[in-house]
Design an enzyme around this catalytic site. Structure first.
Site, PDB file in Angstrom:
ATOM      1  CB  SER A  91      -0.852   0.264   1.142  1.00 32.54           C
ATOM      2  OG  SER A  91      -1.468   1.212   1.489  1.00 32.54           O
ATOM      3  CE1 TYR A 141      -3.419  -2.537   5.552  1.00 29.47           C
ATOM      4  CE2 TYR A 141      -3.328  -0.164   5.055  1.00 29.47           C
ATOM      5  CZ  TYR A 141      -3.488  -1.533   4.427  1.00 29.47           C
ATOM      6  OH  TYR A 141      -3.568  -1.857   3.168  1.00 29.47           O
ATOM      7  CE  LYS A 165      -1.436  -4.659   3.508  1.00 33.13           C
ATOM      8  NZ  LYS A 165      -1.827  -5.899   2.813  1.00 33.13           N
TER       9      LYS A 165
HETATM   10  P1  NAD Z   1     -11.196  -6.597   1.359  1.00 35.08           P
HETATM   11  O1  NAD Z   1     -11.298  -6.503   2.730  1.00 35.08           O
HETATM   12  O2  NAD Z   1     -12.229  -6.291   0.588  1.00 35.08           O
HETATM   13  O3  NAD Z   1     -10.638  -7.999   1.041  1.00 35.08           O
HETATM   14  C1  NAD Z   1      -9.726  -8.536   1.722  1.00 35.08           C
HETATM   15  C2  NAD Z   1     -10.174 -10.293   1.788  1.00 35.08           C
HETATM   16  O4  NAD Z   1      -9.300 -10.953   2.611  1.00 35.08           O
HETATM   17  C3  NAD Z   1     -11.469 -10.397   2.299  1.00 35.08           C
HETATM   18  O5  NAD Z   1     -12.400 -11.214   1.375  1.00 35.08           O
HETATM   19  C4  NAD Z   1     -11.519 -11.277   3.671  1.00 35.08           C
HETATM   20  O6  NAD Z   1     -12.566 -11.965   3.924  1.00 35.08           O
HETATM   21  C5  NAD Z   1     -10.101 -11.854   3.477  1.00 35.08           C
HETATM   22  N1  NAD Z   1      -9.376 -12.128   4.525  1.00 35.08           N
HETATM   23  C6  NAD Z   1      -8.860 -11.231   5.617  1.00 35.08           C
HETATM   24  N2  NAD Z   1      -8.201 -11.931   6.655  1.00 35.08           N
HETATM   25  C7  NAD Z   1      -8.107 -13.352   6.092  1.00 35.08           C
HETATM   26  C8  NAD Z   1      -7.760 -14.561   6.695  1.00 35.08           C
HETATM   27  N3  NAD Z   1      -7.021 -14.379   8.050  1.00 35.08           N
HETATM   28  N4  NAD Z   1      -7.635 -15.467   6.016  1.00 35.08           N
HETATM   29  C9  NAD Z   1      -8.402 -15.732   4.931  1.00 35.08           C
HETATM   30  N5  NAD Z   1      -8.923 -14.727   4.441  1.00 35.08           N
HETATM   31  C10 NAD Z   1      -8.846 -13.566   5.026  1.00 35.08           C
HETATM   32  O7  NAD Z   1      -9.954  -5.550   1.052  1.00 35.08           O
HETATM   33  P2  NAD Z   1      -9.315  -5.111  -0.228  1.00 35.08           P
HETATM   34  O8  NAD Z   1      -9.833  -3.570  -0.426  1.00 35.08           O
HETATM   35  O9  NAD Z   1      -9.733  -6.128  -1.388  1.00 35.08           O
HETATM   36  O10 NAD Z   1      -7.847  -5.285  -0.013  1.00 35.08           O
HETATM   37  C11 NAD Z   1      -7.071  -6.618  -0.417  1.00 35.08           C
HETATM   38  C12 NAD Z   1      -5.605  -6.083  -0.223  1.00 35.08           C
HETATM   39  O11 NAD Z   1      -5.200  -5.053  -0.583  1.00 35.08           O
HETATM   40  C13 NAD Z   1      -5.258  -6.330   1.594  1.00 35.08           C
HETATM   41  O12 NAD Z   1      -4.276  -6.864   1.608  1.00 35.08           O
HETATM   42  C14 NAD Z   1      -5.133  -4.588   1.796  1.00 35.08           C
HETATM   43  O13 NAD Z   1      -4.583  -4.319   2.965  1.00 35.08           O
HETATM   44  C15 NAD Z   1      -4.592  -4.308   0.284  1.00 35.08           C
HETATM   45  N6  NAD Z   1      -4.741  -2.805   0.117  1.00 35.08           N
HETATM   46  C16 NAD Z   1      -6.109  -2.205  -0.253  1.00 35.08           C
HETATM   47  C17 NAD Z   1      -6.225  -0.946  -0.604  1.00 35.08           C
HETATM   48  C18 NAD Z   1      -7.664  -0.202  -0.530  1.00 35.08           C
HETATM   49  O14 NAD Z   1      -7.859   0.834  -0.313  1.00 35.08           O
HETATM   50  N7  NAD Z   1      -8.788  -1.191  -0.662  1.00 35.08           N
HETATM   51  C19 NAD Z   1      -4.919  -0.244  -0.773  1.00 35.08           C
HETATM   52  C20 NAD Z   1      -3.755  -0.715  -0.497  1.00 35.08           C
HETATM   53  C21 NAD Z   1      -3.571  -2.037  -0.168  1.00 35.08           C
END
Ligand code: NAD
Ligand code: UDP
Length: 350
Positions: free
Chosen positions: A131, A155, A159
Site C-alpha cells: 500500500s 496497518y 505492510k
Molecule cells: P477486502 O477487505 O475487501 O478483502 C480482503 C479479503 O481478505 C476479504 O475477502 C477477507 O475476507 C479476506 N481475509 C481477511 N483476513 C483473512 C484471513 N485471516 N484468512 C483468509 N482470508 C482473510 O480488502 P481489499 O480492499 O480487497 O484489499 C485487498 C488487499 O489490498 C489487502 O491486503 C489490503 O491491505 C490491500 N490494500 C487495499 C487498499 C484499499 O484501499 N482497498 C489499498 C492498499 C492496499
C-alpha cells in the site's frame, strides 16, 4: 493456463482480479475466511466470466493463519501452483490503531504462514498487496518507489514488515519471483455493477462514503479539513479504478513468469491527484444525486497529498491506468445504486 492461488479473492480487489484472471484463461483457487467479504462476490464473478469458468474456480473457506487451511488450498491445486496473489488481510487504519496485535497476527503472521506453505508446496512466485500507506508522510510528490518507507500507523507497519520479510527472503533464496505492489487509492467497480466494494460497517474511505451518501444510506459526508495547502483546501489522493488495478496484477504475474527471478517493487496508481471536492463533484455528476457535506477538522495522520509516480510500473509491466475519475464514479455508482446494501441484501439471489 496457469494455476493461481488467490488469498482474499472474495474481497474488493480480489474479486475483480479473479474476474480478470479467469477471463485470461487461468485456473484459480481462492482461499478466504469471508471475514470482511461475502462469498456472493465469487458467484457474481463466475456469472460475469460466463461459459465454463466455474470449472476453473475452486473456493476454499479458511483462515490464512491456519496451516491446515493453506494445505487444503494447495491440495486443491493438485501439486502445481504457478503463483500466489496475496490479498488476504485487514486494512482499516483506525481499527489497526485499536487492535494492533490483530493486525500483526493476520497481516504479518498470516503472510509468514503463507510463505511457509508456498515453500512446502514448491511455489516461489508471489504478488503481494502492499500500500502507498508505507510512505507515511511523503516528502516529495509524485512518490517514487525509492522514497523512504516510513509508515505512521499499525496497518502501515504491518505492510512494511511483510515487504521487509519478502526482501529478506528474496535475498536469501534467489529463486523467488516476488512483486510488492503498492496500491494508491482503489475505487470504482466492474462496469456491470455486479461486483464492487462492500464495506461491513460505516466506510473508512472517501469513495465508498460518498457513494453511500449519494444512495441515501448516510446523510452527509464530513470533509476532513478544507485548510490543507492544496488548490481548494481539501486533501489530494491518487484514485485508481479497481479494474485497472486488477489488470496490473495480471501484468505483474506475466512479468514474473517471463523474466528471471526477481523482487519487483512497484507503485500502482494513475499519477493524477484529485481533491476531495473534485471527487464529490464527479460523483454528483455521475450519479445525478446531490452529496451533502460539511467540513470537519483534519483527520489525525492524514497527509495533504499522496500521488504516485507510476512510470516504473509502466516501464516494467507495460501497464498504465486507462480509466479516469468520471469512469470510476460511473462504475462505482452502477454498483452502489443497484446494491444499496452491498452483497448482503443480494446474498440469497446471487
Ligand atoms: P477486502 O477487505 O475487501 O478483502 C480482503 C479479503 O481478505 C476479504 O475477502 C477477507 O475476507 C479476506 N481475509 C481477511 N483476513 C483473512 C484471513 N485471516 N484468512 C483468509 N482470508 C482473510 O480488502 P481489499 O480492499 O480487497 O484489499 C485487498 C488487499 O489490498 C489487502 O491486503 C489490503 O491491505 C490491500 N490494500 C487495499 C487498499 C484499499 O484501499 N482497498 C489499498 C492498499 C492496499
Ligand atoms: N476523507 C474525507 N472524509 C471522509 C473520508 C476521507 O474528507 O469521510 C478525505 C481524507 O481526509 C483524504 C481523502 O478523503 O484527504 C482520501 O481518504 P481515504 O481514507 O479514502 O484514503 P487515504 O487517506 O487512506 O489515502
Amino acid at each position: 493456463m496457469a494455476q493461481v492461488l488467490i488469498t482474499g479473492g472474495a474481497g474488493f480487489i480480489g474479486s475483480h482480479t479473479c474476474l480478470v484472471l479467469l477471463q485470461a484463461g487461468h485456473r484459480l483457487v481462492v482461499l478466504d475466511s469471508f471475514v470482511t467479504s461475502n462469498p456472493a462476490s465469487l458467484r457474481r464473478v463466475l456469472e460475469l466470466a460466463g461459459g465454463v469458468a466455474s470449472e476453473r474456480l475452486t473456493v476454499i473457506e479458511g483462515d490464512l493463519r491456519q496451516p491446515s487451511s493453506l494445505d487444503r488450498a494447495f491440495s486443491a491445486m493438485a501439486g502445481r501452483c504457478d503463483a500466489v496473489i496475496h490479498f488476504a488481510g485487514l486494512k482499516a487504519v483506525a481499527q489497526s490503531v485499536h487492535q494492533p496485535l490483530l493486525y500483526w497476527d493476520v497481516n504479518v503472521g498470516g503472510s509468514t504462514q503463507l510463505l511457509s506453505a508456498m515453500a512446502r508446496n514448491g511455489c516461489h512466485t508471489l504478488v503481494f498487496s502492499s500500500s502507498a500507506t508505507v510512505y507515511g508522510f511523503p516528502e516529495t510528490i509524485p512518490i517514487q518507489e525509492t522514497a523512504p518507507v516510513l509508515p505512521i500507523n499499525p496497518y502501515g507497519h504491518t505492510k512494511a514488515a511483510v515487504e521487509r520479510m519478502l526482501a529478506d527472503l528474496a535475498t536469501s533464496e534467489t529463486h523467488w519471483r516476488i512483486a510488492r505492489l503498492r496500491y494508491f487509492n482503489p475505487v470504482g467497480a466492474h462496469p456491470s455493477g455486479q461486483i464492487g466494494e462492500n464495506p461491513l460497517g460505516p466506510p473508512d474511505n472517501l469513495f465508498p462514503y460518498v457513494s453511500q451518501v449519494a444512495v441515501g444510506r448516510i446523510a452527509r459526508l464530513q470533509i476532513y479539513g478544507d485548510d490543507w495547502p492544496t488548490a481548494d483546501g481539501t486533501g489530494i489522493r491518487d484514485y485508481i479504478h479497481v479494474m485497472d488495478l486488477a489488470e496490473g496484477h495480471l501484468a505483474a504475474l506475466e512479468v514474473l513468469w517471463n523474466e528471471q527471478p526477481q523482487l519487483l517493487t512497484l507503485n500502482l496508481g494513475s499519477g493524477i491527484g484529485h481533491s476531495v471536492l473534485e471527487v464529490v463533484r464527479a460523483f454528483e455528476a455521475a450519479s445525478g444525486r446531490t452529496v451533502p457535506y460539511g467540513v470537519a477538522p483534519r483527520r489525525a495522520g492524514d497527509a495533504a497529498r499522496s500521488v504516485a509516480d507510476p512510470s516504473e510500473a509502466e516501464r516494467r509491466l507495460g501497464w498504465r491506468t486507462r480509466r479516469d475519475l468520471e469512469t470510476m464514479c460511473l462504475d462505482g455508482w452502477a454498483w452502489q445504486s443497484s446494491h444499496p446494501d452491498g452483497f448482503s441484501s443480494q446474498a440469497s439471489n446471487p
